[in-house]
Design an enzyme around this catalytic site. Structure first.
Site, PDB file in Angstrom:
ATOM      1  N   TYR A  23      33.435  30.685  34.308  1.00 21.45           N
ATOM      2  CA  TYR A  23      34.654  31.425  34.744  1.00 21.45           C
ATOM      3  C   TYR A  23      35.578  31.220  33.672  1.00 21.45           C
ATOM      4  O   TYR A  23      36.365  32.121  33.212  1.00 21.45           O
ATOM      5  CB  TYR A  23      35.244  30.596  36.014  1.00 21.45           C
ATOM      6  CG  TYR A  23      36.548  31.136  36.540  1.00 21.45           C
ATOM      7  CD1 TYR A  23      36.404  32.638  37.046  1.00 21.45           C
ATOM      8  CD2 TYR A  23      37.692  30.486  36.240  1.00 21.45           C
ATOM      9  CE1 TYR A  23      37.710  33.127  37.753  1.00 21.45           C
ATOM     10  CE2 TYR A  23      38.959  31.208  36.993  1.00 21.45           C
ATOM     11  CZ  TYR A  23      38.810  32.398  37.340  1.00 21.45           C
ATOM     12  OH  TYR A  23      40.101  32.990  37.738  1.00 21.45           O
TER      13      TYR A  23
ATOM     14  N   SER B 145      43.634  34.816  33.870  1.00 19.52           N
ATOM     15  CA  SER B 145      44.021  33.803  34.593  1.00 19.52           C
ATOM     16  C   SER B 145      44.659  32.630  33.391  1.00 19.52           C
ATOM     17  O   SER B 145      44.417  32.786  32.201  1.00 19.52           O
ATOM     18  CB  SER B 145      42.846  33.042  34.969  1.00 19.52           C
ATOM     19  OG  SER B 145      42.931  32.024  35.534  1.00 19.52           O
TER      20      SER B 145
END
Length: 282
Positions: A155, A142
């Site tokens: 995350y 990401s």
């Protein structure tokens, strides 16, 4: 590399980016092993793709955040007598909120799925690829992996791990016939943000998952080590190279801080409700 006639395994294949990997690989003639928790969605997708493209498809319903799940998945593939030549580690999820307010159990599952499962799956399937001197591993990271994320601390850290892990293995295997590649999307139009109180985690215009996967497969064939789809996403990902880490934290933290509750003028505790739509998403 050509995918035609080869077996690809896609985790988190029931929706979003994982589903698009399945669809676009099938269109290119790849046979599929589809993995997620939603058996009904997987069976329906497998049925559609086999009829549409004449490929073979196997379905495995499994929660990869559980201890030992990757090993069980590998054994099932052995029972199917399929040699996986493309591994797509896509399954993942995020939590959002003040770190101490988010469920510790949920954050543990987040690390197990986003990190431990990626390591275990790669460790299990890589030796078979090496024996054939052919194969590829796509790990879905990401833009979150390029800088720390306040209020999404776990995350961001897991995606930084995935990006570092993938690039290190790209170097180790660059002369062994195996390609490693990291996909680093920004905000994508999937179920990722479909939980009340987490939309502030979305930055900029959301990209279409179809386009994200198209960019990824093209970059893989070009031999690149990673790709960030979208010019704006790429600029954001590289921003931390040109400002101090404290400035980057101030900028990102301001965007991701949980919303103010107008009722008591305090920040909401989003930790118990912001699982960002489940485990089968990026």
């Amino acid at each position: 590399m050509s995918f035609r006639g080869k077996w690809a395994l896609v985790t988190g294949a029931s929706s979003g980016i994982g589903e698009q990997f399945a669809r676009q690989l099938a269109k290119q003639g790849s046979h599929l092993v589809l993995v997620a928790r939603s058996e009904g969605k997987l069976e329906n997708l497998a049925s559609v793709l086999t009829k549409m493209y004449g490929i073979k498809a196997k379905v495995i319903c499994m929660d990869l955040s559980k201890e030992g799940a990757p090993s069980e998945l590998y054994q099932q593939c052995q029972c199917f007598k399929v040699d996986i030549e493309l591994l797509v580690n896509n399954a993942g999820f995020a939590t959002h909120g003040f770190f101490e307010q988010v469920s510790g159990e949920r954050q543990h599952e987040e690390v197990m799925l986003n990190v431990a499962a990626v390591v275990d799956m790669t460790h299990l399937f890589l030796p078979d690829m090496l024996r054939k001197n052919s194969g590829a591993v796509i790990n879905v990271a990401s833009t979150a992996g390029f800088q720390p994320l306040p209020y999404m601390a776990v995350y961001g850290a897991t995606k930084a791990f995935v990006l570092s892990f993938t690039q290190a293995l790209w170097w180790e295997n660059r002369s062994r016939g195996i390609q490693f590649f990291a996909l680093c999307p920004g905000s994508t139009d999937t179920s990722f943000f479909n939980v009340v109180g987490t939309e502030e985690a979305s930055v900029g215009k959301k990209d279409a998952p179809e386009r994200v996967v198209e960019v990824a497969l093209r970059a893989l064939k070009e031999g690149r080590t990673y790709v960030v789809p979208g010019v704006q996403n790429y600029i954001r990902a590289q921003l931390s190279r040109f400002i101090t880490r404290k400035q980057a934290l101030r900028l990102v933290g301001g965007m991701l801080r949980p919303r103010v509750d107008s009722g008591n003028n305090k920040y909401k505790n989003t930790g118990n409700q912001s699982d960002l739509a489940g485990r089968t998403i990026r």
